[in-house]
Design a protein around this motif. Structure first.
Motif, PDB file in Angstrom:
ATOM      1  N   THR A  43      -3.975   9.094  -6.287  1.00 47.32           N
ATOM      2  CA  THR A  43      -3.088   8.716  -5.146  1.00 47.32           C
ATOM      3  C   THR A  43      -2.656   7.293  -5.010  1.00 47.32           C
ATOM      4  N   ARG A  44      -1.691   7.041  -4.443  1.00 48.69           N
ATOM      5  CA  ARG A  44      -1.272   5.462  -4.425  1.00 48.69           C
ATOM      6  C   ARG A  44      -2.084   4.580  -3.043  1.00 48.69           C
ATOM      7  N   ALA A  45      -2.878   3.681  -3.484  1.00 48.33           N
ATOM      8  CA  ALA A  45      -3.515   3.158  -2.507  1.00 48.33           C
ATOM      9  C   ALA A  45      -3.901   1.741  -2.758  1.00 48.33           C
ATOM     10  N   VAL A  46      -4.327   1.002  -1.934  1.00 51.17           N
ATOM     11  CA  VAL A  46      -4.747  -0.397  -1.878  1.00 51.17           C
ATOM     12  C   VAL A  46      -6.222  -0.376  -1.325  1.00 51.17           C
ATOM     13  N   PHE A  47      -7.042  -1.189  -1.799  1.00 49.70           N
ATOM     14  CA  PHE A  47      -8.361  -1.452  -1.155  1.00 49.70           C
ATOM     15  C   PHE A  47      -8.598  -3.055  -1.365  1.00 49.70           C
ATOM     16  N   VAL A  48      -9.309  -3.783  -0.548  1.00 50.69           N
ATOM     17  CA  VAL A  48      -9.720  -5.140  -0.530  1.00 50.69           C
ATOM     18  C   VAL A  48     -11.159  -5.055  -0.257  1.00 50.69           C
ATOM     19  N   VAL A  49     -11.979  -5.501  -1.333  1.00 47.06           N
ATOM     20  CA  VAL A  49     -13.359  -5.735  -1.148  1.00 47.06           C
ATOM     21  C   VAL A  49     -13.685  -7.254  -0.913  1.00 47.06           C
ATOM     22  N   ASP A  50     -14.685  -7.535  -0.156  1.00 49.39           N
ATOM     23  CA  ASP A  50     -14.755  -8.913  -0.064  1.00 49.39           C
ATOM     24  C   ASP A  50     -16.254  -9.526  -0.723  1.00 49.39           C
ATOM     25  N   LEU A  51     -16.514 -10.587  -0.710  1.00 40.85           N
ATOM     26  CA  LEU A  51     -17.617 -11.149  -1.555  1.00 40.85           C
ATOM     27  C   LEU A  51     -18.824 -10.587  -1.546  1.00 40.85           C
ATOM     28  N   GLU A  52     -19.053  -9.951  -0.459  1.00 38.34           N
ATOM     29  CA  GLU A  52     -20.390  -9.069  -0.574  1.00 38.34           C
ATOM     30  C   GLU A  52     -20.223  -7.561  -1.061  1.00 38.34           C
ATOM     31  N   GLY A  53     -19.053  -7.268  -1.277  1.00 37.14           N
ATOM     32  CA  GLY A  53     -18.950  -6.006  -1.786  1.00 37.14           C
ATOM     33  C   GLY A  53     -18.648  -4.868  -0.544  1.00 37.14           C
ATOM     34  N   LYS A  54     -18.167  -5.343   0.582  1.00 38.19           N
ATOM     35  CA  LYS A  54     -17.656  -4.534   1.484  1.00 38.19           C
ATOM     36  C   LYS A  54     -16.178  -4.169   1.629  1.00 38.19           C
ATOM     37  N   ILE A  55     -15.597  -3.184   1.808  1.00 35.48           N
ATOM     38  CA  ILE A  55     -14.214  -3.007   2.030  1.00 35.48           C
ATOM     39  C   ILE A  55     -13.866  -3.380   3.644  1.00 35.48           C
ATOM     40  N   VAL A  56     -12.811  -4.097   3.238  1.00 39.95           N
ATOM     41  CA  VAL A  56     -12.295  -4.862   4.365  1.00 39.95           C
ATOM     42  C   VAL A  56     -10.955  -4.662   4.718  1.00 39.95           C
ATOM     43  N   TYR A  57     -10.321  -3.911   3.728  1.00 36.75           N
ATOM     44  CA  TYR A  57      -8.868  -3.445   3.930  1.00 36.75           C
ATOM     45  C   TYR A  57      -8.790  -2.267   3.043  1.00 36.75           C
TER      46      TYR A  57
ATOM     47  N   VAL B  63      -9.040  -7.201  -5.171  1.00 37.44           N
ATOM     48  CA  VAL B  63      -7.660  -6.503  -4.686  1.00 37.44           C
ATOM     49  C   VAL B  63      -7.707  -5.165  -5.692  1.00 37.44           C
ATOM     50  N   ILE B  64      -7.853  -4.093  -5.103  1.00 38.67           N
ATOM     51  CA  ILE B  64      -7.983  -2.839  -6.095  1.00 38.67           C
ATOM     52  C   ILE B  64      -6.528  -2.040  -5.704  1.00 38.67           C
ATOM     53  N   ASN B  65      -5.601  -2.336  -6.645  1.00 42.02           N
ATOM     54  CA  ASN B  65      -4.121  -1.783  -6.609  1.00 42.02           C
ATOM     55  C   ASN B  65      -4.292  -0.361  -7.422  1.00 42.02           C
ATOM     56  N   VAL B  66      -4.074   0.791  -6.602  1.00 44.10           N
ATOM     57  CA  VAL B  66      -4.295   2.046  -7.151  1.00 44.10           C
ATOM     58  C   VAL B  66      -2.868   2.880  -7.382  1.00 44.10           C
ATOM     59  N   VAL B  67      -2.594   3.265  -8.494  1.00 51.95           N
ATOM     60  CA  VAL B  67      -1.230   3.868  -8.635  1.00 51.95           C
ATOM     61  C   VAL B  67      -1.387   5.187  -9.440  1.00 51.95           C
ATOM     62  N   PRO B  68      -0.532   6.111  -9.183  1.00 52.45           N
ATOM     63  CA  PRO B  68      -0.645   7.459 -10.248  1.00 52.45           C
ATOM     64  C   PRO B  68      -0.422   7.136 -11.655  1.00 52.45           C
ATOM     65  N   SER B  69       0.690   6.485 -11.996  1.00 52.38           N
ATOM     66  CA  SER B  69       0.890   6.027 -13.248  1.00 52.38           C
ATOM     67  C   SER B  69       2.123   5.050 -13.596  1.00 52.38           C
ATOM     68  N   LEU B  70       1.579   3.983 -14.248  1.00 52.32           N
ATOM     69  CA  LEU B  70       2.612   2.847 -14.643  1.00 52.32           C
ATOM     70  C   LEU B  70       3.905   3.207 -15.167  1.00 52.32           C
TER      71      LEU B  70
END
Length: 166
Positions: free
Chosen positions: A131-145, A48-55
């Protein structure tokens, strides 16, 4: 590319747009202890790759706290928070906030994550940040969300990315 706004004003993103089904590029970022952090690619578990501008902003802090709580219940996943914050600031944030269930990674050095995931802000007062974003990558390295927040000042959906894994 999807339209993104900052406080109601249109902003441009730079980099390559990624979509569900695409391979997640493997990137090396900098950890809070200056170690190398690899994310993307195939890691044999969900990411789960949670992307934020600044903490250092309220919405980013809230987003990171919520993903930290969610991460505690995930058995087969690594949860990352990626920003342009310096590793020292990320470390301070985590110790102050008690963030222990996710890995913080900084893209400050060469903005490779921002470019390869298409989430680098090309203009606006936040130019140069992610920018603010969320990616989910599966076990094979593919973006699923994938979610690129339409308005940078608003929180992402928390249930959907976690639901993809559970």
């Amino acid at each position: 590319m999807m339209p993104v706004k900052f406080k109601g004003n249109q902003v441009k993103l730079s980099g390559k747009e990624l979509n569900v089904g695409d391979k997640a590029p493997e990137i090396t970022l900098i950890g809070k202890d200056l170690s190398a952090i690899k994310l993307g690619g195939s890691q044999g578990k969900y990411q789960v790759i949670n992307v934020v501008p600044s903490l250092d902003t309220g919405v980013c802090a809230t987003q990171t706290r919520k993903f930290n709580e969610e991460a505690a219940s995930l058995k087969n996943a690594t949860v990352f928070v990626v920003s342009m914050d310096l590793p020292f600031a990320q470390g301070r944030f985590c110790s102050t906030e008690g963030i222990e269930n996710l890995i913080v990674a900084s893209d400050f050095k060469n903005k490779e994550f921002g470019q390869k995931y298409g989430v680098l802000l090309a203009d606006s007062p936040l130019e140069g940040l992610l920018t603010r974003a969320v990616f989910v990558v599966d076990l094979e390295g593919k973006i699923v969300y994938k979610e690129i927040c339409e308005e940078i000042t608003q929180e992402p959906d928390y249930k959907s990315p976690i639901g993809v894994i559970k």
